[in-house]
Design a protein around this motif. Structure first.
Motif, PDB file in Angstrom:
ATOM      1  N   ALA A   1       2.388 -22.074   1.159  1.00 42.94           N
ATOM      2  CA  ALA A   1       2.476 -21.324  -0.285  1.00 42.94           C
ATOM      3  C   ALA A   1       1.203 -20.492  -0.526  1.00 42.94           C
ATOM      4  O   ALA A   1       1.106 -19.515  -1.141  1.00 42.94           O
ATOM      5  CB  ALA A   1       2.743 -22.249  -1.370  1.00 42.94           C
ATOM      6  N   ALA A   2       0.037 -21.212   0.019  1.00 44.88           N
ATOM      7  CA  ALA A   2      -1.090 -20.552  -0.215  1.00 44.88           C
ATOM      8  C   ALA A   2      -1.315 -19.147   0.493  1.00 44.88           C
ATOM      9  O   ALA A   2      -2.073 -18.242   0.122  1.00 44.88           O
ATOM     10  CB  ALA A   2      -2.261 -21.505   0.200  1.00 44.88           C
ATOM     11  N   THR A   3      -0.554 -19.301   1.853  1.00 42.61           N
ATOM     12  CA  THR A   3      -0.563 -18.277   2.626  1.00 42.61           C
ATOM     13  C   THR A   3       0.000 -17.182   2.258  1.00 42.61           C
ATOM     14  O   THR A   3      -0.495 -15.868   2.238  1.00 42.61           O
ATOM     15  CB  THR A   3      -0.406 -18.623   3.990  1.00 42.61           C
ATOM     16  OG1 THR A   3      -0.943 -19.803   4.802  1.00 42.61           O
ATOM     17  CG2 THR A   3      -0.390 -17.548   5.023  1.00 42.61           C
ATOM     18  N   VAL A   4       1.189 -17.322   1.690  1.00 43.04           N
ATOM     19  CA  VAL A   4       2.084 -16.398   1.171  1.00 43.04           C
ATOM     20  C   VAL A   4       1.485 -15.803  -0.076  1.00 43.04           C
ATOM     21  O   VAL A   4       1.673 -14.486  -0.043  1.00 43.04           O
ATOM     22  CB  VAL A   4       3.481 -17.017   0.653  1.00 43.04           C
ATOM     23  CG1 VAL A   4       4.311 -15.947  -0.035  1.00 43.04           C
ATOM     24  CG2 VAL A   4       4.212 -17.398   2.089  1.00 43.04           C
TER      25      VAL A   4
ATOM     26  N   LEU B   1      -9.593 -19.311  -2.484  1.00 42.65           N
ATOM     27  CA  LEU B   1      -9.832 -20.786  -2.760  1.00 42.65           C
ATOM     28  C   LEU B   1      -8.639 -21.506  -2.517  1.00 42.65           C
ATOM     29  O   LEU B   1      -8.763 -22.569  -2.034  1.00 42.65           O
ATOM     30  CB  LEU B   1     -10.401 -20.929  -4.204  1.00 42.65           C
ATOM     31  CG  LEU B   1     -11.831 -20.613  -4.561  1.00 42.65           C
ATOM     32  CD1 LEU B   1     -12.092 -20.804  -5.828  1.00 42.65           C
ATOM     33  CD2 LEU B   1     -12.780 -21.835  -3.656  1.00 42.65           C
ATOM     34  N   PHE B   2      -7.449 -21.026  -2.871  1.00 40.77           N
ATOM     35  CA  PHE B   2      -6.015 -21.880  -2.891  1.00 40.77           C
ATOM     36  C   PHE B   2      -5.796 -22.016  -1.461  1.00 40.77           C
ATOM     37  O   PHE B   2      -5.536 -23.183  -1.015  1.00 40.77           O
ATOM     38  CB  PHE B   2      -4.870 -20.864  -3.363  1.00 40.77           C
ATOM     39  CG  PHE B   2      -3.740 -21.771  -3.449  1.00 40.77           C
ATOM     40  CD1 PHE B   2      -3.662 -23.008  -3.146  1.00 40.77           C
ATOM     41  CD2 PHE B   2      -2.540 -20.779  -3.630  1.00 40.77           C
ATOM     42  CE1 PHE B   2      -2.435 -23.757  -3.239  1.00 40.77           C
ATOM     43  CE2 PHE B   2      -1.368 -21.508  -3.410  1.00 40.77           C
ATOM     44  CZ  PHE B   2      -1.330 -22.933  -3.441  1.00 40.77           C
ATOM     45  N   PHE B   3      -6.012 -20.992  -0.615  1.00 35.57           N
ATOM     46  CA  PHE B   3      -5.748 -21.206   0.933  1.00 35.57           C
ATOM     47  C   PHE B   3      -6.797 -21.866   1.587  1.00 35.57           C
ATOM     48  O   PHE B   3      -6.448 -22.803   2.400  1.00 35.57           O
ATOM     49  CB  PHE B   3      -5.948 -19.758   1.490  1.00 35.57           C
ATOM     50  CG  PHE B   3      -5.837 -19.929   3.028  1.00 35.57           C
ATOM     51  CD1 PHE B   3      -4.695 -19.738   3.779  1.00 35.57           C
ATOM     52  CD2 PHE B   3      -6.853 -19.624   3.951  1.00 35.57           C
ATOM     53  CE1 PHE B   3      -4.611 -19.811   5.078  1.00 35.57           C
ATOM     54  CE2 PHE B   3      -7.111 -19.783   5.277  1.00 35.57           C
ATOM     55  CZ  PHE B   3      -5.589 -20.050   5.736  1.00 35.57           C
ATOM     56  N   CYS B   4      -7.945 -22.026   1.201  1.00 33.12           N
ATOM     57  CA  CYS B   4      -9.055 -22.811   1.918  1.00 33.12           C
ATOM     58  C   CYS B   4      -8.988 -24.371   1.364  1.00 33.12           C
ATOM     59  O   CYS B   4      -9.186 -25.004   2.325  1.00 33.12           O
ATOM     60  CB  CYS B   4     -10.451 -22.031   1.401  1.00 33.12           C
ATOM     61  SG  CYS B   4     -10.956 -20.757   2.233  1.00 33.12           S
TER      62      CYS B   4
ATOM     63  N   GLU C   1      -2.118  -4.133  10.453  1.00 29.38           N
ATOM     64  CA  GLU C   1      -2.685  -3.683   9.377  1.00 29.38           C
ATOM     65  C   GLU C   1      -3.142  -4.660   8.338  1.00 29.38           C
ATOM     66  O   GLU C   1      -3.752  -4.105   7.598  1.00 29.38           O
ATOM     67  CB  GLU C   1      -1.626  -2.510   8.972  1.00 29.38           C
ATOM     68  CG  GLU C   1      -1.224  -1.416   9.850  1.00 29.38           C
ATOM     69  CD  GLU C   1      -0.049  -0.688   9.436  1.00 29.38           C
ATOM     70  OE1 GLU C   1       0.439  -0.895   8.360  1.00 29.38           O
ATOM     71  OE2 GLU C   1       0.251   0.474  10.061  1.00 29.38           O
ATOM     72  N   ARG C   2      -2.635  -5.751   8.375  1.00 28.41           N
ATOM     73  CA  ARG C   2      -2.827  -6.598   7.189  1.00 28.41           C
ATOM     74  C   ARG C   2      -3.259  -7.995   7.981  1.00 28.41           C
ATOM     75  O   ARG C   2      -4.383  -8.555   7.133  1.00 28.41           O
ATOM     76  CB  ARG C   2      -1.708  -6.678   6.418  1.00 28.41           C
ATOM     77  CG  ARG C   2      -1.302  -5.504   5.546  1.00 28.41           C
ATOM     78  CD  ARG C   2      -0.225  -5.895   4.397  1.00 28.41           C
ATOM     79  NE  ARG C   2      -0.941  -6.583   3.366  1.00 28.41           N
ATOM     80  CZ  ARG C   2      -0.438  -7.309   2.593  1.00 28.41           C
ATOM     81  NH1 ARG C   2       0.945  -7.211   2.278  1.00 28.41           N
ATOM     82  NH2 ARG C   2      -0.943  -8.037   1.751  1.00 28.41           N
ATOM     83  N   LEU C   3      -2.691  -8.614   8.726  1.00 30.64           N
ATOM     84  CA  LEU C   3      -2.905 -10.218   9.295  1.00 30.64           C
ATOM     85  C   LEU C   3      -4.198  -9.886   9.867  1.00 30.64           C
ATOM     86  O   LEU C   3      -5.188 -10.982   9.608  1.00 30.64           O
ATOM     87  CB  LEU C   3      -1.772 -10.524  10.126  1.00 30.64           C
ATOM     88  CG  LEU C   3      -1.943 -11.858  10.547  1.00 30.64           C
ATOM     89  CD1 LEU C   3      -1.916 -12.960   9.408  1.00 30.64           C
ATOM     90  CD2 LEU C   3      -0.853 -12.297  11.688  1.00 30.64           C
TER      91      LEU C   3
END
Length: 282
Positions: free
Chosen positions: A222-225, A238-241, A41-43
């Motif tokens: 942390a970016a993923t969370v 942007l944080f995640f990438c 549903e989300r991932l």
């Protein structure tokens, strides 16, 4: 003896993981699966935003392959653009032809023509359905067209940071005022520019990532969370990438140094038509 350039082999693995994620998202969205839970549903649906990671990698990779050559005028514009068309056009043209044969119509013929020029990304709100997922390719090819100008914008770090701020504001205005979405180069420009900024600081960032593996891993976590807790905004993406690319720079192979942290080289995937430049940096 010639000095061997640094090569960021880990990015081949990063692209491979992103390809798998996007493929899973398309399988889930196109199938009639009645599956619940966080993963379905989300991932997996969130993997659609990995296209922005490809854009950032494209900005970084193109700079690795061509930035200095264009700045030093060691490659002609004719050679540069010929390589872009030769790399993309044959396989994409075949897919467009197959799509038209399966579903022929006047509308499809118009869209095939636009696709074959590789200029469909210049059309406002084109909504092309022939190989509809190629909107990403359309945006990235516009980036190729503008790459010499992009090199000018990255001419020095101060200017590059100023351009990044402008691109971020433009991204916000695209959604809040101009009604432009991710199929528009102006909306996506911040990701290409972020990749270019990382290129400008590549040596410092690679050294940091190799020395502080735990910290870069924690930043990526942390970016993923943050992405799932705060939502899929431009800032969280942007944080995640940036975190993913930073972590991957610590997986450098070849050149002046190697990392013990290895990501699979994925030889069968590294030469797919995923837009990027030569990932060897002098």
């Amino acid at each position: 003896m010639a000095i061997k350039a640094d090569r960021y082999e880990g990015i081949d693995g990063l692209k491979a993981y992103a390809i798998i994620g996007i493929a899973l998202m398309h399988v889930l969205s196109n199938g009639k699966y009645e599956l619940g839970g966080f993963a379905f549903e989300r991932l997996i649906p969130s993997f659609t935003n990995l296209v922005f990671l490809f854009m950032m990698v494209s900005g970084f990779g193109m700079c690795c392959g061509y930035y200095q050559k264009i700045i030093d005028r060691k490659i002609s514009m004719e050679d540069f653009y010929k390589k872009r068309y030769i790399k993309i056009w044959p396989y994409f043209a075949l897919l467009c032809a197959l799509d038209f044969v399966i579903s022929p119509s006047k509308e499809s013929l118009s869209e095939v023509f636009a696709n074959l020029t590789l200029c469909q990304g210049l059309l406002p709100n084109a909504n092309i359905t022939v190989i509809g997922v190629s909107w990403t390719l359309a945006v990235i090819f516009v980036f190729y067209m503008l790459f010499p100008f992009f090199c000018f914008l990255l001419g020095n770090k101060k200017r590059a940071w100023g351009v990044a701020i402008v691109a971020l504001v433009f991204n916000f205005l695209c959604g809040s005022y101009f009604n432009a979405d991710r199929t528009n180069i102006v909306y996506d420009a911040i990701y290409f520019i972020a990749g270019g900024l990382i290129y400008l600081y590549r040596k410092e960032l690679a050294e940091f990532a190799q020395k502080h593996k735990v910290i870069t891993g924690a930043i990526l976590l942390a970016a993923t969370v943050a992405y799932f807790v705060l939502g899929s905004s431009t800032f969280t993406m942007l944080f995640f990438c940036v975190a993913a690319l930073l972590y991957t720079l610590g997986c450098k192979w070849g050149g002046t140094g190697q990392s013990s942290r290895k990501i699979p080289r994925w030889h069968m995937l590294r030469d797919l038509s995923v837009p990027h430049g030569n990932l060897s940096c002098a």
